[in-house]
Design a protein around this motif. Sequence first.
Motif, PDB file in Angstrom:
ATOM      1  N   VAL A   6       0.837  -1.193   0.000  1.00 55.25           N
ATOM      2  CA  VAL A   6       0.000   0.000   0.000  1.00 55.25           C
ATOM      3  C   VAL A   6       0.871   1.242   0.000  1.00 55.25           C
ATOM      4  O   VAL A   6       2.078   1.169   0.247  1.00 55.25           O
ATOM      5  CB  VAL A   6      -0.947   0.023   1.222  1.00 55.25           C
ATOM      6  CG1 VAL A   6      -1.900  -1.155   1.184  1.00 55.25           C
ATOM      7  CG2 VAL A   6      -0.160   0.034   2.515  1.00 55.25           C
ATOM      8  N   PRO A  49       0.707   5.855  -1.102  1.00 51.50           N
ATOM      9  CA  PRO A  49       0.028   6.902  -1.864  1.00 51.50           C
ATOM     10  C   PRO A  49       0.387   6.849  -3.346  1.00 51.50           C
ATOM     11  O   PRO A  49       1.248   6.079  -3.764  1.00 51.50           O
ATOM     12  CB  PRO A  49       0.561   8.183  -1.225  1.00 51.50           C
ATOM     13  CG  PRO A  49       1.896   7.812  -0.699  1.00 51.50           C
ATOM     14  CD  PRO A  49       1.804   6.385  -0.290  1.00 51.50           C
ATOM     15  N   ASN A  50      -0.297   7.660  -4.115  1.00 56.98           N
ATOM     16  CA  ASN A  50      -0.008   7.836  -5.532  1.00 56.98           C
ATOM     17  C   ASN A  50       1.460   8.164  -5.745  1.00 56.98           C
ATOM     18  O   ASN A  50       2.028   8.941  -4.995  1.00 56.98           O
ATOM     19  CB  ASN A  50      -0.833   9.033  -6.027  1.00 56.98           C
ATOM     20  CG  ASN A  50      -1.688   8.644  -7.201  1.00 56.98           C
ATOM     21  OD1 ASN A  50      -1.397   7.645  -7.854  1.00 56.98           O
ATOM     22  ND2 ASN A  50      -2.716   9.413  -7.457  1.00 56.98           N
ATOM     23  N   LYS A  54       4.309   1.881  -6.844  1.00 55.93           N
ATOM     24  CA  LYS A  54       3.641   0.579  -6.779  1.00 55.93           C
ATOM     25  C   LYS A  54       3.495  -0.060  -8.166  1.00 55.93           C
ATOM     26  O   LYS A  54       3.796  -1.238  -8.359  1.00 55.93           O
ATOM     27  CB  LYS A  54       2.255   0.735  -6.130  1.00 55.93           C
ATOM     28  CG  LYS A  54       2.300   1.394  -4.756  1.00 55.93           C
ATOM     29  CD  LYS A  54       0.968   1.349  -4.047  1.00 55.93           C
ATOM     30  CE  LYS A  54      -0.166   2.062  -4.739  1.00 55.93           C
ATOM     31  NZ  LYS A  54      -0.069   3.531  -4.797  1.00 55.93           N
ATOM     32  N   GLU A  96      -3.038  -2.029 -13.881  1.00 53.11           N
ATOM     33  CA  GLU A  96      -3.761  -0.827 -13.492  1.00 53.11           C
ATOM     34  C   GLU A  96      -4.576  -0.337 -14.694  1.00 53.11           C
ATOM     35  O   GLU A  96      -4.110  -0.379 -15.826  1.00 53.11           O
ATOM     36  CB  GLU A  96      -2.738   0.243 -13.100  1.00 53.11           C
ATOM     37  CG  GLU A  96      -3.349   1.502 -12.569  1.00 53.11           C
ATOM     38  CD  GLU A  96      -2.279   2.540 -12.250  1.00 53.11           C
ATOM     39  OE1 GLU A  96      -1.141   2.424 -12.735  1.00 53.11           O
ATOM     40  OE2 GLU A  96      -2.592   3.474 -11.519  1.00 53.11           O
ATOM     41  N   GLU A 152      -4.162  -1.966  -8.268  1.00 46.66           N
ATOM     42  CA  GLU A 152      -5.257  -1.020  -8.026  1.00 46.66           C
ATOM     43  C   GLU A 152      -6.600  -1.500  -8.576  1.00 46.66           C
ATOM     44  O   GLU A 152      -7.225  -0.791  -9.383  1.00 46.66           O
ATOM     45  CB  GLU A 152      -4.949   0.340  -8.666  1.00 46.66           C
ATOM     46  CG  GLU A 152      -3.672   0.981  -8.186  1.00 46.66           C
ATOM     47  CD  GLU A 152      -3.840   1.859  -6.969  1.00 46.66           C
ATOM     48  OE1 GLU A 152      -4.968   1.928  -6.445  1.00 46.66           O
ATOM     49  OE2 GLU A 152      -2.844   2.438  -6.515  1.00 46.66           O
ATOM     50  N   GLU A 185      -2.509  -1.397  -3.650  1.00 56.37           N
ATOM     51  CA  GLU A 185      -3.739  -0.615  -3.475  1.00 56.37           C
ATOM     52  C   GLU A 185      -3.484   0.746  -2.854  1.00 56.37           C
ATOM     53  O   GLU A 185      -2.572   0.938  -2.058  1.00 56.37           O
ATOM     54  CB  GLU A 185      -4.709  -1.367  -2.557  1.00 56.37           C
ATOM     55  CG  GLU A 185      -5.898  -1.962  -3.252  1.00 56.37           C
ATOM     56  CD  GLU A 185      -6.744  -0.981  -4.022  1.00 56.37           C
ATOM     57  OE1 GLU A 185      -7.322  -1.428  -5.011  1.00 56.37           O
ATOM     58  OE2 GLU A 185      -6.856   0.219  -3.665  1.00 56.37           O
ATOM     59  N   GLN A 186      -4.366   1.682  -3.231  1.00 56.02           N
ATOM     60  CA  GLN A 186      -4.394   2.968  -2.555  1.00 56.02           C
ATOM     61  C   GLN A 186      -5.394   2.955  -1.406  1.00 56.02           C
ATOM     62  O   GLN A 186      -5.268   3.708  -0.466  1.00 56.02           O
ATOM     63  CB  GLN A 186      -4.832   4.040  -3.551  1.00 56.02           C
ATOM     64  CG  GLN A 186      -3.685   4.790  -4.173  1.00 56.02           C
ATOM     65  CD  GLN A 186      -4.205   5.945  -4.976  1.00 56.02           C
ATOM     66  OE1 GLN A 186      -4.539   6.979  -4.437  1.00 56.02           O
ATOM     67  NE2 GLN A 186      -4.275   5.756  -6.283  1.00 56.02           N
ATOM     68  N   ARG A 187      -6.400   2.099  -1.540  1.00 57.45           N
ATOM     69  CA  ARG A 187      -7.376   1.972  -0.450  1.00 57.45           C
ATOM     70  C   ARG A 187      -6.773   1.099   0.632  1.00 57.45           C
ATOM     71  O   ARG A 187      -6.924  -0.131   0.647  1.00 57.45           O
ATOM     72  CB  ARG A 187      -8.654   1.327  -0.965  1.00 57.45           C
ATOM     73  CG  ARG A 187      -9.369   2.216  -1.921  1.00 57.45           C
ATOM     74  CD  ARG A 187     -10.807   1.824  -2.024  1.00 57.45           C
ATOM     75  NE  ARG A 187     -11.360   2.505  -3.183  1.00 57.45           N
ATOM     76  CZ  ARG A 187     -12.654   2.602  -3.423  1.00 57.45           C
ATOM     77  NH1 ARG A 187     -13.513   2.050  -2.616  1.00 57.45           N
ATOM     78  NH2 ARG A 187     -13.066   3.238  -4.484  1.00 57.45           N
ATOM     79  N   GLU A 229       6.564   4.292   0.137  1.00 65.14           N
ATOM     80  CA  GLU A 229       6.451   5.740  -0.043  1.00 65.14           C
ATOM     81  C   GLU A 229       7.648   6.223  -0.837  1.00 65.14           C
ATOM     82  O   GLU A 229       8.786   5.898  -0.494  1.00 65.14           O
ATOM     83  CB  GLU A 229       6.393   6.442   1.330  1.00 65.14           C
ATOM     84  CG  GLU A 229       5.001   6.454   1.933  1.00 65.14           C
ATOM     85  CD  GLU A 229       4.988   7.051   3.327  1.00 65.14           C
ATOM     86  OE1 GLU A 229       5.958   7.724   3.698  1.00 65.14           O
ATOM     87  OE2 GLU A 229       4.001   6.816   4.051  1.00 65.14           O
ATOM     88  N   TYR A 244      -2.953   6.557   7.133  1.00 68.31           N
ATOM     89  CA  TYR A 244      -3.719   5.883   6.087  1.00 68.31           C
ATOM     90  C   TYR A 244      -5.131   5.494   6.484  1.00 68.31           C
ATOM     91  O   TYR A 244      -6.011   5.385   5.644  1.00 68.31           O
ATOM     92  CB  TYR A 244      -2.973   4.632   5.621  1.00 68.31           C
ATOM     93  CG  TYR A 244      -1.661   4.962   4.974  1.00 68.31           C
ATOM     94  CD1 TYR A 244      -1.650   5.564   3.718  1.00 68.31           C
ATOM     95  CD2 TYR A 244      -0.462   4.701   5.603  1.00 68.31           C
ATOM     96  CE1 TYR A 244      -0.459   5.887   3.112  1.00 68.31           C
ATOM     97  CE2 TYR A 244       0.733   5.028   5.002  1.00 68.31           C
ATOM     98  CZ  TYR A 244       0.738   5.619   3.752  1.00 68.31           C
ATOM     99  OH  TYR A 244       1.899   5.946   3.154  1.00 68.31           O
TER     100      TYR A 244
END
Lengths: 235, 313
Positions: free
Chosen positions: A33, A35-36, A40, A83, A160, A192-194, A209, A232
């Motif tokens: 996991v 962030p954008n 990833k 993705e 994603e 995943e971002q979630r 990160e 998160y």
Amino acid sequence: MLRIESLEVAYGGLRALDGVSIEVAQGQFVAVVGPNGAGKTTLFRAISGTVSPAGGRISYDGHDLLALPAARRAHMGIAHVPEGRQMFPSMTVFENLEMGAYTDAGRARWRETLELVFQLFPVLQERKGQLAGTLSGGEQQMLAIGRGLASAPRLLMLDEPSMGLAPAVADTIFERIQQIHREHGITVLLVEQRVAEALESCDLGYVLETGHVVMQGTHDALIADERVKKAYLGL
Amino acid sequence: MGELGWFAIDFLQALITGLLVGGTYALMCVGLGMIFGVMRVVNFAQGDFLMLGMYAAYYVATALGVMAVLGPYVGPVMAGLLAGPAVFVVGWLLHRFLIGRVTGVAAVGAEAEGHYAQIILTLGIALVLQNGGLILFGSLPLSIPTPMSRESWEIWEFLVNQARTVSFGVAIVVALLLYAFLKRTPLGKSMRAAADNPEAALYMGIDVDRCHRTAFALGCAITAIAGGLIASTQSFQPYIGFDFVITMYAGVVLGGLGSILGAFWGGMTIGLVQQLSALMLPFQLQNTAIFVVFLLIIFFRPHGMFGRSAERT
């Protein structure tokens, strides 16, 4: 099963991955996991061979994955659900699934996996003659996962899967992914971002990160971690 | 019969001839459309593969003695078909050693996705083929000597040229075979997948470069067969590719870039327009008529007749 050691990928001068090490054992559900822009997708592309790393090693079942051309890697039992779904838009749903079964293993177990895919995602059976480009986002994601399963993989990599989906649809997708892992013994590597949903179902998690693994641990350890909670999970 | 009656007969005659000519045009457009559709490469040398197909058919028919064995009727057709495999080998080698270096996986990350290099390279290949052809084959116009090109069947009021009719039939059969190949066989389907989304195709384990090589060689071969068939209805010399490449592109764009079915109907349209325009316009203006129709269709349907109206996902 999959061992990534100090992987480095650079685009021009920009370091997208800087010494990333990740390990996935047979039968595990591993989530990455972050962030954008954390790197990833680049990680997945390096595993699949559409990006060439500047350094580091990737071994899969003891084989040096980086020595294999990209097109051979799916034949090793790795399914990459990319993705943004990446359909074959001018081919039918059924033909998309057939392309998934391009590997020898996929062809050998075609009937069995097709039945599984239709059982997991009944809507694909209803729409099997329809062009993939005309499906809704959620249906396309189902097809992308179904196409990955059609190769009868041992490692399913999902990039994603919830992107751009309504929450309810995303929940269904996550449920199915868990089901695939639990009931069919397929090793899952999820990006995943979630974060909450991804960590909820994983055995092992990594937080990525800006190209670094900043945290790693078991499901329980990560969920309990104060920094993860704050950054998160919004707790 | 009145004025109108004669015009109707002329019109139908031009329609028949247009359809027959359109069949071979359609096939050569399919070859080009296939290369563009799968590889997204603008191949300027396509007209010269047509020229190679004509010479291959000529030498197979005469020097290899296919006409002597099979006779002046079956011989030229067989020679036209055999031009396919001959040029397939040429296309395969060209892709293996030249084109493949600036396309497909090799072009990822290159400037303008490798399009500059591709344009210069195919233009260069075109020049080499034209001038090489001049050295090898000479500048004297040739044609496959078959009585079919002068003989016609008389059906009611209409003359139906035998060579053109046979070429039309063979062209349609070859196009249908290609269609079945792309729709039904695993290799054909994987080529469509590679055309649709090369990155996803790689993730499926499809060897995209091999698909490109097959598509390029096959595209050259298909156009060469069209050339081989045309070789018994008109004379040719090493520079003939240039006459055809523009109309070929017009046909492919008309049908919708990237659609092989579109390329077929685009080519057919070109043949029809060319013949029908001869009813009203002087011979020299045939190509003008083609481009007027071309502009009209592109004006009303910017993606061509079979082009995708939506962008690829």
